[in-house]
Scaffold this motif. Sequence first.
Motif, short mmCIF file in Angstrom:
data_model
loop_
_atom_site.label_atom_id
_atom_site.label_comp_id
_atom_site.label_asym_id
_atom_site.label_seq_id
_atom_site.Cartn_x
_atom_site.Cartn_y
_atom_site.Cartn_z
N VAL A 1 -8.71 11.69 -5.59
CA VAL A 1 -9.71 11.21 -6.53
C VAL A 1 -9.03 10.63 -7.77
O VAL A 1 -9.40 9.55 -8.26
CB VAL A 1 -10.70 12.33 -6.91
CG1 VAL A 1 -11.57 11.94 -8.08
CG2 VAL A 1 -11.56 12.71 -5.71
N THR A 2 -8.02 11.31 -8.27
CA THR A 2 -7.27 10.81 -9.43
C THR A 2 -6.61 9.47 -9.10
O THR A 2 -6.69 8.52 -9.89
CB THR A 2 -6.21 11.83 -9.88
OG1 THR A 2 -6.87 13.04 -10.26
CG2 THR A 2 -5.39 11.31 -11.05
N TYR A 3 -5.99 9.39 -7.93
CA TYR A 3 -5.36 8.14 -7.49
C TYR A 3 -6.39 7.01 -7.45
O TYR A 3 -6.18 5.93 -7.99
CB TYR A 3 -4.72 8.32 -6.11
CG TYR A 3 -4.18 7.04 -5.53
CD1 TYR A 3 -2.96 6.53 -5.94
CD2 TYR A 3 -4.91 6.33 -4.58
CE1 TYR A 3 -2.47 5.34 -5.42
CE2 TYR A 3 -4.42 5.15 -4.05
CZ TYR A 3 -3.21 4.66 -4.48
OH TYR A 3 -2.72 3.48 -3.96
N ARG A 4 -7.52 7.28 -6.80
CA ARG A 4 -8.58 6.28 -6.68
C ARG A 4 -9.06 5.82 -8.05
O ARG A 4 -9.17 4.62 -8.31
CB ARG A 4 -9.75 6.87 -5.89
CG ARG A 4 -10.93 5.92 -5.73
CD ARG A 4 -12.17 6.64 -5.29
NE ARG A 4 -12.62 7.55 -6.33
CZ ARG A 4 -13.44 8.57 -6.14
NH1 ARG A 4 -13.91 8.82 -4.94
NH2 ARG A 4 -13.79 9.35 -7.13
N ASN A 5 -9.32 6.76 -8.94
CA ASN A 5 -9.85 6.42 -10.26
C ASN A 5 -8.86 5.61 -11.08
O ASN A 5 -9.24 4.66 -11.77
CB ASN A 5 -10.26 7.68 -11.01
CG ASN A 5 -11.46 8.37 -10.37
OD1 ASN A 5 -12.17 7.78 -9.55
ND2 ASN A 5 -11.67 9.62 -10.72
N VAL A 6 -7.58 5.96 -11.01
CA VAL A 6 -6.55 5.23 -11.74
C VAL A 6 -6.43 3.81 -11.21
O VAL A 6 -6.34 2.85 -11.98
CB VAL A 6 -5.19 5.97 -11.67
CG1 VAL A 6 -4.04 5.09 -12.15
CG2 VAL A 6 -5.24 7.26 -12.48
N ARG A 7 -6.44 3.66 -9.89
CA ARG A 7 -6.32 2.32 -9.30
C ARG A 7 -7.51 1.45 -9.70
O ARG A 7 -7.33 0.27 -10.03
CB ARG A 7 -6.23 2.41 -7.77
CG ARG A 7 -5.01 3.12 -7.26
CD ARG A 7 -3.73 2.39 -7.55
NE ARG A 7 -3.60 1.26 -6.62
CZ ARG A 7 -2.77 0.26 -6.80
NH1 ARG A 7 -1.99 0.22 -7.85
NH2 ARG A 7 -2.72 -0.72 -5.92
N LEU A 8 -8.71 2.00 -9.70
CA LEU A 8 -9.89 1.24 -10.10
C LEU A 8 -9.83 0.91 -11.59
O LEU A 8 -10.15 -0.21 -12.00
CB LEU A 8 -11.17 2.00 -9.75
CG LEU A 8 -11.47 2.15 -8.26
CD1 LEU A 8 -12.63 3.12 -8.05
CD2 LEU A 8 -11.74 0.80 -7.61
N ARG B 1 0.83 -1.21 0.00
CA ARG B 1 0.00 0.00 0.00
C ARG B 1 0.87 1.26 0.00
O ARG B 1 0.61 2.21 -0.75
CB ARG B 1 -0.92 0.01 1.21
CG ARG B 1 -2.03 -0.99 1.14
CD ARG B 1 -2.92 -0.95 2.37
NE ARG B 1 -3.75 -2.15 2.38
CZ ARG B 1 -3.87 -2.98 3.38
NH1 ARG B 1 -3.25 -2.75 4.52
NH2 ARG B 1 -4.63 -4.04 3.29
N LEU B 2 1.88 1.25 0.84
CA LEU B 2 2.75 2.41 0.93
C LEU B 2 3.49 2.65 -0.38
O LEU B 2 3.62 3.79 -0.83
CB LEU B 2 3.74 2.24 2.09
CG LEU B 2 4.60 3.44 2.43
CD1 LEU B 2 3.74 4.66 2.76
CD2 LEU B 2 5.52 3.13 3.59
N GLN B 3 3.96 1.60 -1.02
CA GLN B 3 4.65 1.74 -2.30
C GLN B 3 3.72 2.31 -3.37
O GLN B 3 4.12 3.17 -4.16
CB GLN B 3 5.24 0.41 -2.75
CG GLN B 3 6.43 -0.03 -1.95
CD GLN B 3 6.90 -1.43 -2.27
OE1 GLN B 3 6.18 -2.23 -2.89
NE2 GLN B 3 8.11 -1.75 -1.84
N SER B 4 2.47 1.83 -3.39
CA SER B 4 1.49 2.34 -4.37
C SER B 4 1.21 3.81 -4.14
O SER B 4 1.18 4.60 -5.09
CB SER B 4 0.19 1.54 -4.26
OG SER B 4 0.40 0.20 -4.60
N LEU B 5 1.02 4.18 -2.87
CA LEU B 5 0.76 5.59 -2.54
C LEU B 5 1.97 6.46 -2.85
O LEU B 5 1.83 7.57 -3.39
CB LEU B 5 0.35 5.72 -1.07
CG LEU B 5 -1.01 5.13 -0.72
CD1 LEU B 5 -1.14 4.98 0.79
CD2 LEU B 5 -2.12 6.01 -1.29
#
Length: 89
Positions: free
Chosen positions: A42-49, A20-24
Amino acid sequence: MPNQSPPHTSKKGIKQETYRLQSLKKALGHLIVASIQSKHIVTYRNVRLKDGKSGTTVLHELSYLSQIFDVALKDWGIPRKRSTVPPIK
């Protein structure tokens, strides 16, 4: 004395937290904590999904990020006007 794992590797769930930390860090590490805005999250969330990560995975990552903001406020004195982490949709 028997060989023991270093204390930081004996924590249950360390692999998940590291992931999780590496992704963030990859997505938000170039930003100063105090400058992170909802639009970044929001951008992070949308890209991950969009990348196919499950809603549960992204929810865990955002929860971890929220904990980071709590530490920033309580332990480091970095002020936050309000919660930056929006709910997952």
